[in-house]
Scaffold this active site. Structure first.
Site, PDB file in Angstrom:
ATOM      1  N   SER A  22      -4.333  67.288 -12.908  1.00 23.31           N
ATOM      2  CA  SER A  22      -4.686  67.432 -11.492  1.00 23.31           C
ATOM      3  C   SER A  22      -4.577  68.901 -11.120  1.00 23.31           C
ATOM      4  O   SER A  22      -3.847  69.672 -11.767  1.00 23.31           O
ATOM      5  CB  SER A  22      -3.725  66.614 -10.622  1.00 23.31           C
ATOM      6  OG  SER A  22      -3.887  66.929  -9.247  1.00 23.31           O
ATOM      7  N   TYR A  59       5.344  65.039  -7.761  1.00 22.64           N
ATOM      8  CA  TYR A  59       4.049  64.706  -8.344  1.00 22.64           C
ATOM      9  C   TYR A  59       3.499  65.902  -9.114  1.00 22.64           C
ATOM     10  O   TYR A  59       3.024  65.764 -10.246  1.00 22.64           O
ATOM     11  CB  TYR A  59       3.063  64.288  -7.252  1.00 22.64           C
ATOM     12  CG  TYR A  59       1.660  64.046  -7.761  1.00 22.64           C
ATOM     13  CD1 TYR A  59       1.368  62.955  -8.572  1.00 22.64           C
ATOM     14  CD2 TYR A  59       0.623  64.930  -7.450  1.00 22.64           C
ATOM     15  CE1 TYR A  59       0.082  62.741  -9.057  1.00 22.64           C
ATOM     16  CE2 TYR A  59      -0.660  64.727  -7.922  1.00 22.64           C
ATOM     17  CZ  TYR A  59      -0.925  63.630  -8.723  1.00 22.64           C
ATOM     18  OH  TYR A  59      -2.190  63.431  -9.210  1.00 22.64           O
TER      19      TYR A  59
END
Length: 234
Positions: free
Chosen positions: A143, A156
């Site tokens: 990501s 995250y």
């Protein structure tokens, strides 16, 4: 011409969003695809869609990637059904509360189990076979949060930084083995899970945009290793 005809692939987290798009695009290029995720009903629907397309065939295997036995069993079944695995896409991922001050330890554990351990379990299951035949391709979906940290993404982002580190380390470990490693870092993608969190000032990415990046890396000549792709909206 089907660029992946005769190739066998596994895509985790394939019951929706990016994973579904990746599986469909690989199959469109002729690959046989095992789609793995926890939701059997969703997997069945995707398998039917792919198989009705008449190119690569699809098989669904319900799998919890945070459980190593589940992953090992899924890979074993995939080999029995479609043969040696040429492409393994670590797509399964979990976005949870990443704010350290809010101390949501249960969500942290879930993100670590899926986003980091799940990636490692998949690699562990397929890598020996790839090394043995001196060919194979592991694609890890990270990501842009693995490049940049916001005040709400600390944990995250840590898991996605870890995915990039795993990808980078493997590329060095596996140099000259014939096994390729690609890390793909999507920006904000429009999916059923995050439609309410999308920015309003620019057009978000679509799942097909990330799937095309996977196909691009997977269809390069065997001597070309595309290590890193970052895909952002304009």
């Amino acid at each position: 011409m089907l660029k992946l005809k005769g190739k066998n692939a596994i895509v985790t987290g394939a019951s929706s969003g990016i994973g579904t798009a990746i599986a469909k695009h690989l199959a469109e290029e002729g690959a046989n695809v095992v789609v793995a995720a926890r939701r059997k009903d969703k997997l069945d629907a995707i398998v039917n869609q792919i198989n009705n397309g008449g190119k690569g065939k699809a098989v669904g295997v319900p799998t919890d990637v945070s459980n190593q036995e589940d992953v090992e069993s899924m890979v074993k079944k995939a080999r029995e059904v479609i043969g040696d695995i040429d492409i393994y896409v670590n797509n399964a991922g979990l976005v949870g509360n990443g704010v350290v001050r809010e101390a949501n330890v249960e969500e942290w554990d879930q993100m670590i189990d899926v986003n980091i351990k799940g990636v490692l379990y998949g690699i562990h299951a397929v890598l020996p076979g790839m090394i043995e035949k001196s060919a194979g391709h592991i694609v890890n979906i990270s990501s842009v949060s693995g490049h940049e940290v916001t005040k709400k993404s600390t944990v995250y982002s840590a898991t996605k930084f870890a995915v990039r580190a795993i990808s980078s380390g493997l590329e060095k470990e596996l140099a000259r083995t014939g096994v390729r490693i690609t890390n793909i870092s999507p920006g904000m993608v429009e999916t059923e899970r995050n439609s309410e969190r999308l920015p309003t000032d620019r057009e978000p990415l679509q799942t097909d945009d990330i799937a095309r990046a996977v196909v691009y890396a997977a269809t390069q000549p065997s001597y070309v290793n595309v290590n890193e792709i970052t895909v952002r909206p304009i």
